[in-house]
Design an enzyme around this catalytic site. Structure first.
Site, PDB file in Angstrom:
ATOM      1  N   SER A 693       7.797   8.283 -10.593  1.00 24.02           N
ATOM      2  CA  SER A 693       6.587   8.575 -11.365  1.00 24.02           C
ATOM      3  C   SER A 693       6.802   8.525 -12.872  1.00 24.02           C
ATOM      4  O   SER A 693       5.845   8.647 -13.627  1.00 24.02           O
ATOM      5  CB  SER A 693       6.027   9.944 -10.969  1.00 24.02           C
ATOM      6  OG  SER A 693       6.966  10.960 -11.260  1.00 24.02           O
ATOM      7  N   LYS A 736       1.518  18.744 -11.710  1.00 24.11           N
ATOM      8  CA  LYS A 736       1.712  18.059 -12.986  1.00 24.11           C
ATOM      9  C   LYS A 736       0.576  18.357 -13.955  1.00 24.11           C
ATOM     10  O   LYS A 736       0.808  18.569 -15.154  1.00 24.11           O
ATOM     11  CB  LYS A 736       1.845  16.559 -12.745  1.00 24.11           C
ATOM     12  CG  LYS A 736       3.130  16.173 -12.017  1.00 24.11           C
ATOM     13  CD  LYS A 736       3.172  14.690 -11.688  1.00 24.11           C
ATOM     14  CE  LYS A 736       4.465  14.334 -10.955  1.00 24.11           C
ATOM     15  NZ  LYS A 736       4.525  12.907 -10.584  1.00 24.11           N
TER      16      LYS A 736
END
Length: 804
Positions: A693, A736
């Site tokens: 990511s 996140k």
């Protein structure tokens, strides 16, 4: 022929044997494990072929023989070195042939004699033998020694089972001092070397002394052994006496109707008959009571059976608490104890609603997954309070033994049920809220796999008949509400994970932490430190500073510790007689906690091209991730540091390849890889990092470096990239995004295919940040990079370093 045992003066000259006085050639018979004395008469067992031949020839020719002791009884064919030099000349009186081919020889000792030389070794030993004369001794000392030996022998006869009064009569009727010593030594059981020492002693006085010494040692050993035997016998007699007395007491109590054992057995029988137990439990308990009645209370098996009975009779087989089915009341209870966590509360209220409509509903198996400190364990207690059930907690962290779950079999010493059954007994009901803490930290070793043992416990299709090894009776766990907690889902075995309903508990944002601190943490720490509400007051600004400047965590554990630090400081001042009330604001908090530990660093970190902010998922919640890139004169090498995993390194290589393939479109020199080495670093190098990511962030940082355009300092990004520039979806969106909000980020770039994942993010979090959804890298670069300006170029010093 070996004659090393004999002195030079004793060697015989074969040609002139007449030099010796009273000397004759005699057969020599070795004797094992014994010494033969003069005037001794005894049968000897003869089994060796050579000795049988010796006996036959000597008996036939009416020859005396010399009997000597072997040095080692295990020597089958003795040589001259294996026998003693001095022995006893004996006459063979009778020979008996035995069925097995051996012989029994009855011999009589005549006198002491010594071997001077051997003339034959085969088939048996034969040599020159000379009689040795004793040195007579007389006087009071000799008489005293004789009397002492006779008295000592009398004691030995009293103590030794192998000595008889007839033996004592032989000693008492012997007057010759020499015979007294010899006879005493041949009758008592002493080592062969001590008997041989007496045989070789020619001075009668010295012989008596040695015999007395050896006899005294034997008497002392016999007395000590007799003393030990007496003590053992006394103990045995005492035990028998106690047994008889106990039996008499039992008989007396039985006549008086006060038999305690029967009272206990009767109470157990009554308890089994009148108790509300399943039929199988009643049958097993009745069988154990009957078995117990036939045992003696002092036996070890009695205690084992009694403990087993207590366990099966104390378990709440049919005892349940009544659930609080008032949905509104349960909702208030959950809101009172915990702020937020709407998904968990909704699931509990749904269970209550169905339970209200269907009484026989099985208990759910929930698993709370989230970072440390977000309230997973305390939430279990809150659920128990809301339902009106008992609460049991079992920590699985570090458990390696399967018997902790299923129990030990009763054949083991100290066996007990597993901790599941122990918890049910402790709760006193068969429908408690049972919390299995840290289920992701269960271990496995040679003692079994506890996680596999949990499969039956946490399966609604099986746990209605859970079998514990100790009980060996199925127990119904279907009414129990199991709640497991874990920090990560990955370590939980797939089969176990499949049996549980996973509920993820996210990390808290700043507003949630502020609310929790005001409502729960501050009042709790005030009470624990003996402070009244009016004595200490925290302003919201101080609490926000503690949240953002002194702690950086997903939960609120460290925040509670900081509040406790402040409360301790205030308590010390109050106890010292200072002012009665304190207001904790931003100006005074430094006095209790020291200087601020964490600062918003995003705007400060992104102060030149080549730096970008990413978002990462960690086991303790989300976090921001800075990626820095720099270039230097070189040959196109790519250097990666910061303890990166293989996947993250591949993302950096893919980003560089994409830039190389699209250099002209991006406004980058096409030959940049021939001029520069590029170094990509991810700070916090002591922490391992991996995952795809960070690809978007790495690509953005590299383009920023090579174009000289700075990245916006108010945004963070996440996403996986491909060589063709596509942005692929990633996981952990909720964590996140919460980390971005916690760090002061205003804009987040996400992959287009992650748009629906925002539904899991709390609404108040979504309202605090703007989202940009992208599917291609040009979209990311157009949005994230500032327009090229003079001030965005690297400082002149850095340009000069690259040029050189």
């Amino acid at each position: 022929m070996a004659n090393e045992d004999f002195t030079k003066d004793e060697q015989i000259v074969m040609e002139d044997p007449g030099k010796l006085y009273n000397q004759e050639i005699l057969p020599i018979m070795p004797l094992r494990n014994s010494v033969f004395f003069p005037r001794q008469m005894m049968p000897l067992s003869v089994g060796r072929k050579s000795t049988i031949q010796l006996v036959d020839e000597a008996f036939r020719d009416d020859l005396p023989i010399l009997i000597v002791a072997q040095k080692d009884a295990n020597t089958e064919k003795p040589t001259p070195d294996d026998i003693h030099k001095q022995g006893t000349v004996a006459r063979i009186l009778k020979v008996y042939n035995l069925p097995d081919g051996s012989k029994s020889v009855f011999v009589q000792g005549l006198y002491r004699a010594q071997i001077f030389n051997l003339v034959q070794q085969e088939p048996y030993l034969k040599g020159f033998v000379q009689r040795v004369e004793e040195t007579k001794s007389e006087g009071i000392e000799v008489e005293a020694l004789v009397a002492t030996i006779k008295n000592g022998f009398r004691k030995a006869v009293e103590l030794a089972p192998d000595l008889t009064p007839e033996h004592l009569g032989l000693i008492l009727n012997t007057e010759d001092p020499s015979q007294v010593a010899d006879m005493a030594m041949w009758l008592i059981n002493v080592p062969v070397n001590e008997k041989q020492e007496i045989l070789e002693e020619l001075n009668v006085g010295e012989r008596l002394k040695k015999a007395n010494l050896f006899l005294s040692k034997l008497v002392q050993r016999l007395e000590l052994g007799n003393k030990i035997q007496t003590e053992v016998q006394d103990e045995i007699n005492k035990s028998q006496k106690d047994y008889f007395l106990r039996e008499q007491m039992k008989a007396i109590k039985h006549e008086l109707g006060e038999d305690e054992e029967n009272i206990e057995i009767n109470e157990l029988k009554k308890r089994v008959e009148e108790g509300s137990y399943p039929e199988e439990v009643k049958r097993t308990a009745a069988k154990e009571v009957d078995r117990l009645q036939r045992m003696h209370p002092s036996s070890a098996e009695y205690t084992v059976a009694r403990t087993y009975l207590d366990w099966i009779l104390d378990l709440p087989w049919n005892e349940s608490t009544t659930d609080n089915l008032d949905i509104k009341d349960a909702e208030k209870s959950l809101e009172r104890d915990h702020y937020g966590l709407d998904k968990v509360k909704k699931r509990i209220l749904e269970y209550l609603a169905v339970r209200k409509l269907k009484n026989d509903m099985r208990g759910p198996i929930l698993c709370f997954v989230g970072p440390p400190g977000v309230g997973k364990t305390s939430l279990g207690k809150s659920i128990a309070n809301a339902l009106g059930r008992k609460f049991v907690r079992m920590s699985l962290g570090g458990v390696h033994d399967e018997a902790e779950i299923r129990g030990h079999r009763r054949t083991y010493i100290g066996a007990l049920p597993g901790r599941i059954i122990q918890g049910i007994k402790k709760a006193g009901s068969n429908n408690p809220v049972f919390m299995l803490d840290e289920v992701d930290k269960v271990g496995t070793d040679f003692r079994g796999d506890p996680a596999s043992a949990l499969l039956e416990v946490l399966d609604p299709e099986q746990n209605f008949s859970f079998s514990d090894h100790y009980l060996e009776i199925p127990f119904d766990l279907s009414k129990t509400m199991f709640i497991a907690t874990a920090n990560m889902m990955e370590p939980i075995p797939p089969a176990l994970r499949d049996r549980m309903e996973i509920i993820e508990i996210p990390s808290y944002i700043e507003d949630e932490k502020l609310h929790i601190a005001r409502k729960f943490l501050v009042p709790k720490q005030q009470a624990e430190h003996g402070l009244k509400e009016k004595q200490i007051k925290f302003t919201d600004e101080a609490l926000r500073l503690m949240i953002s400047g002194y702690t950086r965590e997903a939960g609120v554990r460290n925040l509670e510790r900081k509040i406790a630090d402040v409360c301790r400081g205030v308590a010390m001042e109050v106890a010292a007689g200072a002012k009665k009330s304190f207001t904790i604001d931003n100006d005074v908090i430094v006095n209790y906690l020291g200087h601020q530990k964490f600062f918003p660093e995003i705007s400060e970190r992104i102060n030149r091209p080549g730096i970008a902010t990413g978002l990462a998922w960690t086991p303790v919640g989300g976090d921001i991730l800075f990626i820095e890139a720099t270039k230097m004169k070189g040959k196109g090498n790519l250097i990666l540091t910061g303890q990166l995993g293989d996947v993250m390194k591949e993302s950096a290589q893919a980003a560089l390849s994409f830039i190389g393939a699209n250099a002209e479109a991006l406004g980058i020199e096409p030959d940049f890889r021939e001029k520069y080495d590029i170094h990509v670093h991810v700070p916090a190098g002591a922490v391992p990092k991996d995952g795809p990511s960070a690809g978007v962030t790495m690509l953005t940082a590299l383009v920023s470096l090579l174009t000289g355009r700075m990245v916006r300092n108010d945004l963070a990004m996440t996403g996986e990239i491909t060589l063709r520039g596509a942005v692929l979806p990633i996981g952990g969106v909720k964590e996140k995004v919460i980390a971005a909000v916690r760090s002061g980020i205003k804009t987040v770039i996400l992959p287009k295919r992650n748009e629906y994942d925002l539904e899991e993010v709390p609404a108040n979090v979504r309202d605090e940040v703007k989202f940009k959804f992208v599917s291609e890298m040009p979209e990311v670069l157009a949005f994230a990079l500032r327009p090229p300006k003079k001030e965005d170029k690297p400082p002149a010093r850095a340009e000069a370093a690259i040029a050189n």
